[in-house]
Design an enzyme around this catalytic site. Structure first.
Site, short mmCIF file in Angstrom:
data_model
loop_
_atom_site.label_atom_id
_atom_site.label_comp_id
_atom_site.label_asym_id
_atom_site.label_seq_id
_atom_site.Cartn_x
_atom_site.Cartn_y
_atom_site.Cartn_z
N SER A 1 0.82 -1.21 0.00
CA SER A 1 0.00 0.00 0.00
C SER A 1 0.85 1.26 0.00
O SER A 1 2.07 1.24 0.22
CB SER A 1 -0.93 0.03 1.22
OG SER A 1 -0.27 0.56 2.35
N VAL A 2 0.16 2.38 -0.19
CA VAL A 2 0.79 3.70 -0.17
C VAL A 2 1.44 3.98 1.18
O VAL A 2 2.36 4.79 1.28
CB VAL A 2 -0.27 4.79 -0.50
CG1 VAL A 2 -1.32 4.90 0.60
CG2 VAL A 2 0.37 6.14 -0.78
N LYS A 3 0.97 3.32 2.24
CA LYS A 3 1.45 3.62 3.59
C LYS A 3 2.88 3.13 3.84
O LYS A 3 3.49 3.51 4.85
CB LYS A 3 0.50 3.01 4.62
CG LYS A 3 -0.88 3.65 4.64
CD LYS A 3 -0.83 5.12 5.01
CE LYS A 3 -2.23 5.70 5.19
NZ LYS A 3 -2.20 7.11 5.60
N ASP A 4 3.42 2.31 2.94
CA ASP A 4 4.82 1.91 3.10
C ASP A 4 5.73 3.14 3.13
O ASP A 4 6.73 3.18 3.86
CB ASP A 4 5.26 1.01 1.94
CG ASP A 4 4.74 -0.41 2.05
OD1 ASP A 4 3.68 -0.61 2.69
OD2 ASP A 4 5.37 -1.32 1.49
N ALA B 1 5.39 4.98 6.56
CA ALA B 1 5.93 4.14 7.63
C ALA B 1 7.46 4.18 7.61
O ALA B 1 8.10 4.34 8.66
CB ALA B 1 5.43 2.71 7.48
#
Length: 334
Positions: A43-46, A49
């Site tokens: 996901s984009v959240k990598d 994070a």
């Protein structure tokens, strides 16, 4: 059994593909999807994070084999933090709304996270009296600052910088500077403000469309700003937004199904929301180049899609089998 990724997995973060949605583009209005599920943890959240972890390491907050990262999240940030942190030698605890899909929670456990479930809506709410996930994460971490570190994606500028320094430049380069409209779903606000700030520095004429969810929604990763206060990270730079679009459950699910039928793309609900907004925006345009962030794919959402009648089990399995542009993940979904 816990799965720990290799430390070099972080080298796969970013440089995600931009694909034209040919079934929806016209001669004068081109539509492109930025496929963020090509990040190693899906996901984009990598991006956020990794930037938050590296920032904490630079500031000496995180210590290998001692520190525990704790974060309230509706799923993707938790998966990204757990996968990346475990690969780098940190333990992770995730505070997550119980309404999040079972597939998401199973992935988090598989990656080694300890889960604390709350009765929040799909996104942990910010604002007084409604932030059970956020309050619980703070209650656990505050008494033990020597062990616990809460990145707090809702306030952490590293979340913004991840997209200012990576997503924005990638889109500008991939479109050869021709992008005229940028559309993204809104949770913490890091993706839209970071990317849009960079793009508007390149061209002030670029229009930015922020996609929020309807009230009482089923769109994991998005929030409605009437139900939940806007995160501080978003408030700082909300002026980069030119237009707001409120995605509906039905419109988002219909768009997700349409993408599977027309483009052989199996997307997550929030990607369906962005597609819904792209279709509506394109109808008002004579010419231009739209780029939408497709935050994750549909592999975590079979149970949701079947329950809500988006696909039958057989239709979902067929869509998955026929899907194009699927990435290899740094974890197993089984």
């Amino acid at each position: 059994m816990t799965a720990v990724a290799s430390p070099d997995v972080v080298q796969r973060i970013g440089q995600t593909p931009l694909v034209e949605l040919r079934s929806f583009s016209t001669k004068n209005v081109k539509m492109y999807a930025k496929l963020e599920w090509h990040n190693p943890f899906g996901s984009v959240k990598d991006r956020a994070a990794y930037w938050m972890i590296k920032d904490a390491e630079k500031r000496g907050i995180l210590k290998k084999d001692k520190s525990i990262i704790i974060e309230p999240t509706s799923g993707n940030t938790g998966i990204a933090l757990t996968g990346i942190a475990s690969a780098l030698g940190y333990k992770v605890e995730i505070v997550i709304p119980e309404k999040v899909s079972e597939e998401t929670k199973n992935i988090l456990r598989h990656l080694g996270a300890t889960l604390h479930e709350t009765s929040d809506d799909l996104c942990p709410r910010v604002g007084s009296g409604t932030d059970q996930s956020i309050a619980l994460a703070k209650a656990i971490s505050k008494p033990r600052p020597d062990i616990y570190y809460m990145p707090n994606q809702y306030e952490n500028d590293a979340n913004f910088l991840a997209h200012y320094e990576s997503t924005g430049p990638e889109i500008w380069k991939q479109t050869n500077g021709t992008v005229t409209h940028f559309l993204a779903g809104c949770g913490t606000g890091g993706t839209i403000t970071g990317t849009a700030t960079y793009l508007k520095e390149k061209s002030k004429s670029i229009k930015v469309v922020a996609v929020q969810a309807q009230k009482n929604h089923l769109l994991q990763g998005l929030r409605n700003f009437e139900e939940s206060a806007m995160p501080d990270l978003f408030k700082k730079r909300q002026s980069v937004v030119d237009e707001w679009f409120t995605a509906t459950n039905k419109g988002s699910f219909d768009a997700a199904r349409l993408l599977a039928e027309k483009e052989r793309l199996l997307v997550g609900p929030s990607s369906g929301s962005v597609m819904e907004s792209m279709l509506a925006t394109a109808q008002k345009m004579d010419s231009g180049v739209l780029v939408g962030i497709f935050a994750d794919d549909g592999r975590k959402f079979k149970s949701l899609y079947v329950r809500e009648g988006v696909f039958t089990e057989q239709e979902y399995d067929r869509a998955l089998k026929n899907a194009k542009h699927m990435s290899s993940l740094a974890y197993s979904l089984s």
